[in-house]
Design a protein around this motif. Structure first.
Motif, PDB file in Angstrom:
ATOM      1  N   LEU A 123      16.714  38.354  20.879  1.00  0.00           N
ATOM      2  CA  LEU A 123      16.153  39.246  21.896  1.00  0.00           C
ATOM      3  C   LEU A 123      16.745  40.643  21.777  1.00  0.00           C
ATOM      4  CD1 LEU A 123      14.398  39.829  24.347  1.00  0.00           C
ATOM      5  CD2 LEU A 123      16.137  38.772  25.800  1.00  0.00           C
ATOM      6  N   SER A 124      18.009  40.728  21.433  1.00  0.00           N
ATOM      7  CA  SER A 124      18.641  42.028  21.230  1.00  0.00           C
ATOM      8  C   SER A 124      17.942  42.775  20.078  1.00  0.00           C
ATOM      9  CB  SER A 124      20.128  41.823  20.933  1.00  0.00           C
ATOM     10  OG  SER A 124      20.835  43.024  21.057  1.00  0.00           O
ATOM     11  N   GLY A 125      17.606  42.046  19.025  1.00  0.00           N
ATOM     12  CA  GLY A 125      16.869  42.644  17.913  1.00  0.00           C
ATOM     13  C   GLY A 125      15.468  43.071  18.314  1.00  0.00           C
ATOM     14  N   VAL A 126      14.839  42.275  19.165  1.00  0.00           N
ATOM     15  CA  VAL A 126      13.512  42.613  19.680  1.00  0.00           C
ATOM     16  C   VAL A 126      13.594  43.912  20.492  1.00  0.00           C
ATOM     17  CG1 VAL A 126      11.803  41.863  21.407  1.00  0.00           C
ATOM     18  CG2 VAL A 126      12.572  40.262  19.630  1.00  0.00           C
ATOM     19  N   LEU A 127      14.673  44.054  21.256  1.00  0.00           N
ATOM     20  CA  LEU A 127      14.854  45.282  22.048  1.00  0.00           C
ATOM     21  C   LEU A 127      15.087  46.496  21.131  1.00  0.00           C
ATOM     22  CD1 LEU A 127      17.017  44.004  25.051  1.00  0.00           C
ATOM     23  CD2 LEU A 127      14.589  44.626  25.078  1.00  0.00           C
ATOM     24  N   ASP A 128      15.744  46.282  19.990  1.00  0.00           N
ATOM     25  CA  ASP A 128      15.879  47.371  19.008  1.00  0.00           C
ATOM     26  C   ASP A 128      14.496  47.861  18.560  1.00  0.00           C
ATOM     27  OD1 ASP A 128      18.661  47.526  18.888  1.00  0.00           O
ATOM     28  OD2 ASP A 128      18.803  45.985  17.328  1.00  0.00           O
ATOM     29  N   LYS A 129      13.612  46.924  18.308  1.00  0.00           N
ATOM     30  CA  LYS A 129      12.261  47.305  17.877  1.00  0.00           C
ATOM     31  C   LYS A 129      11.503  48.005  19.007  1.00  0.00           C
ATOM     32  CE  LYS A 129      11.650  44.350  13.904  1.00  0.00           C
ATOM     33  NZ  LYS A 129      10.703  43.574  13.074  1.00  0.00           N
ATOM     34  N   ALA A 130      11.781  47.601  20.240  1.00  0.00           N
ATOM     35  CA  ALA A 130      11.172  48.276  21.390  1.00  0.00           C
ATOM     36  C   ALA A 130      11.654  49.725  21.464  1.00  0.00           C
ATOM     37  CB  ALA A 130      11.523  47.528  22.682  1.00  0.00           C
ATOM     38  N   GLN A 131      12.956  49.919  21.239  1.00  0.00           N
ATOM     39  CA  GLN A 131      13.524  51.273  21.263  1.00  0.00           C
ATOM     40  C   GLN A 131      12.886  52.132  20.164  1.00  0.00           C
ATOM     41  OE1 GLN A 131      16.238  52.665  23.415  1.00  0.00           O
ATOM     42  NE2 GLN A 131      15.054  54.374  22.562  1.00  0.00           N
ATOM     43  N   ALA A 132      12.768  51.573  18.964  1.00  0.00           N
ATOM     44  CA  ALA A 132      12.180  52.315  17.839  1.00  0.00           C
ATOM     45  C   ALA A 132      10.714  52.656  18.131  1.00  0.00           C
ATOM     46  CB  ALA A 132      12.289  51.494  16.557  1.00  0.00           C
ATOM     47  N   PHE A 133      10.004  51.723  18.736  1.00  0.00           N
ATOM     48  CA  PHE A 133       8.597  51.944  19.106  1.00  0.00           C
ATOM     49  C   PHE A 133       8.500  53.085  20.114  1.00  0.00           C
ATOM     50  CE2 PHE A 133       5.191  51.065  22.181  1.00  0.00           C
ATOM     51  CZ  PHE A 133       4.074  50.878  21.366  1.00  0.00           C
ATOM     52  N   ALA A 134       9.355  53.051  21.142  1.00  0.00           N
ATOM     53  CA  ALA A 134       9.331  54.098  22.175  1.00  0.00           C
ATOM     54  C   ALA A 134       9.603  55.465  21.557  1.00  0.00           C
ATOM     55  CB  ALA A 134      10.362  53.776  23.265  1.00  0.00           C
ATOM     56  N   THR A 135      10.577  55.511  20.661  1.00  0.00           N
ATOM     57  CA  THR A 135      10.921  56.780  20.012  1.00  0.00           C
ATOM     58  C   THR A 135       9.744  57.292  19.178  1.00  0.00           C
ATOM     59  OG1 THR A 135      13.236  56.089  19.917  1.00  0.00           O
ATOM     60  CG2 THR A 135      12.578  57.895  18.455  1.00  0.00           C
ATOM     61  N   SER A 136       9.154  56.409  18.374  1.00  0.00           N
ATOM     62  CA  SER A 136       8.091  56.859  17.467  1.00  0.00           C
ATOM     63  C   SER A 136       6.823  57.234  18.234  1.00  0.00           C
ATOM     64  CB  SER A 136       7.786  55.792  16.409  1.00  0.00           C
ATOM     65  OG  SER A 136       7.017  54.760  16.969  1.00  0.00           O
ATOM     66  N   LYS A 137       6.583  56.570  19.348  1.00  0.00           N
ATOM     67  CA  LYS A 137       5.378  56.878  20.150  1.00  0.00           C
ATOM     68  C   LYS A 137       5.658  57.930  21.220  1.00  0.00           C
ATOM     69  CE  LYS A 137       2.653  53.561  18.442  1.00  0.00           C
ATOM     70  NZ  LYS A 137       1.433  53.817  17.685  1.00  0.00           N
ATOM     71  N   GLY A 175       2.275  46.688  22.384  1.00  0.00           N
ATOM     72  CA  GLY A 175       1.955  47.206  21.058  1.00  0.00           C
ATOM     73  C   GLY A 175       3.117  47.236  20.084  1.00  0.00           C
ATOM     74  N   VAL A 176       4.280  46.761  20.504  1.00  0.00           N
ATOM     75  CA  VAL A 176       5.428  46.723  19.594  1.00  0.00           C
ATOM     76  C   VAL A 176       5.140  45.695  18.488  1.00  0.00           C
ATOM     77  CG1 VAL A 176       7.918  46.300  19.383  1.00  0.00           C
ATOM     78  CG2 VAL A 176       6.992  47.328  21.471  1.00  0.00           C
ATOM     79  N   GLU A 177       5.396  46.089  17.239  1.00  0.00           N
ATOM     80  CA  GLU A 177       5.100  45.184  16.120  1.00  0.00           C
ATOM     81  C   GLU A 177       6.220  44.166  15.970  1.00  0.00           C
ATOM     82  OE1 GLU A 177       3.658  46.392  12.347  1.00  0.00           O
ATOM     83  OE2 GLU A 177       2.495  48.050  13.209  1.00  0.00           O
ATOM     84  N   LEU A 178       5.929  42.960  16.372  1.00  0.00           N
ATOM     85  CA  LEU A 178       6.896  41.871  16.329  1.00  0.00           C
ATOM     86  C   LEU A 178       6.222  40.658  15.720  1.00  0.00           C
ATOM     87  CD1 LEU A 178       8.227  42.210  19.999  1.00  0.00           C
ATOM     88  CD2 LEU A 178       9.560  42.701  17.944  1.00  0.00           C
ATOM     89  N   GLY A 179       6.969  39.857  15.018  1.00  0.00           N
ATOM     90  CA  GLY A 179       6.443  38.603  14.490  1.00  0.00           C
ATOM     91  C   GLY A 179       7.299  37.448  14.965  1.00  0.00           C
ATOM     92  N   LYS A 180       6.841  36.229  14.669  1.00  0.00           N
ATOM     93  CA  LYS A 180       7.549  35.042  15.132  1.00  0.00           C
ATOM     94  C   LYS A 180       9.018  35.043  14.676  1.00  0.00           C
ATOM     95  CE  LYS A 180       6.051  31.714  17.034  1.00  0.00           C
ATOM     96  NZ  LYS A 180       5.671  30.418  16.501  1.00  0.00           N
ATOM     97  N   GLN A 181       9.275  35.610  13.476  1.00  0.00           N
ATOM     98  CA  GLN A 181      10.642  35.618  12.973  1.00  0.00           C
ATOM     99  C   GLN A 181      11.572  36.414  13.902  1.00  0.00           C
ATOM    100  OE1 GLN A 181      11.593  33.625  10.374  1.00  0.00           O
ATOM    101  NE2 GLN A 181      13.551  34.137  11.325  1.00  0.00           N
TER     102      GLN A 181
END
Lengths: 174, 174
Positions: A20-34, A157-163
């Protein structure tokens, strides 16, 4: 061949909370890029009467730390629910994992037949046998909130996969 | 104090799949009362690249039956993915639970140290130790799809609570 209550829970919870911490990293990156304020993601919910992302993360943390503390027979640390940023939520997840590492696996294993009592809302209490409490309450509830957090971010819209959900599991691929 | 791979999985999966069947009953009642074609609910997804409700239910079934069959060392039944109604999905869940009841708990318990090989997409294979496969792949994946199905229906407005997700667990309340 040794399997146990602690083996069925501590590694899984650690992997899930770290994922979940890694998922939140991707959320942060998504927010920054968008160029989206991360608090928009943290306040998103799948329907008006479901918890928003922040609370889903807090609940994943609480269910894991409180559940496992009760099984180990120790008092769980109390985390104030004051997080307003992704970094603060990641810190809470890290603190939760650190706490889980302090628990004595033998005490957890010895709780299979013990009655566990836990709060259900503000006034009621639930009572379950230790093994049932682990398998039918703690783990399903933690996975529920891990999945809800992941689903909210997919919905945004955050790009996440099952992994990203499964996290750092020991698997060989061929 | 006896805890085992089979004890950590078979009852939980049965409770979870039966709970999803109850969740689908509430979806059917919602569709009837709102005069909505149930296929609208079955085709709902939380984002364009996540599976719709029908597939979430099929995957919860597949992960449970295929995962536990591999641990028990038997061939899982193959379910064609042809369900188009809530009743058909409920029948699939019931068939899955019936299959789980045929598995030998002792064989599942003996799989902790055995390497489990399973398909990952059309060409790749995953390899995990039996206990890891149960705790870090089968159970998280099943709970993921149970939660996703529940969340889709909450998103659609179906009135569901956490108890609908947890299902028929052995808990006393005071």
């Amino acid at each position: 061949m040794s399997f146990s209550m602690s083996k069925a829970s501590l590694p899984s919870l650690e992997i899930g909370l770290n994922a979940l911490s890694g998922v939140l990293d991707k959320a942060q990156a998504f927010a920054t890029s968008k160029k989206v304020d991360p608090s928009v993601l943290l306040g998103t919910r799948l329907c008006p009467d479901m918890f928003a992302l922040t609370r889903q993360v807090q609940l994943a943390s609480d269910l894991a730390k409180n559940g496992m503390a009760r099984l180990a027979g120790v008092e769980p640390p109390r985390f104030e629910d004051t997080e307003t940023t992704i970094d603060q939520l990641k810190a809470r997840l890290a603190k939760t994992v650190s706490f889980l590492k302090t628990l004595d696996p033998k005490k957890i294993d010895a709780a299979a037949d013990r009655e566990i009592t836990f709060p259900l809302g503000p006034t009621k209490k639930g009572h379950m046998q230790g093994d049932d409490y682990l398998s039918h309450f703690v783990l399903p509830n933690v996975y529920f909130h891990l999945t809800a957090a992941y689903a909210i971010l997919r919905h945004c819209g955050v790009e996440l996969g099952k992994q990203d959900f499964l996290g750092g599991i020991r698997m060989k691929m061929t």
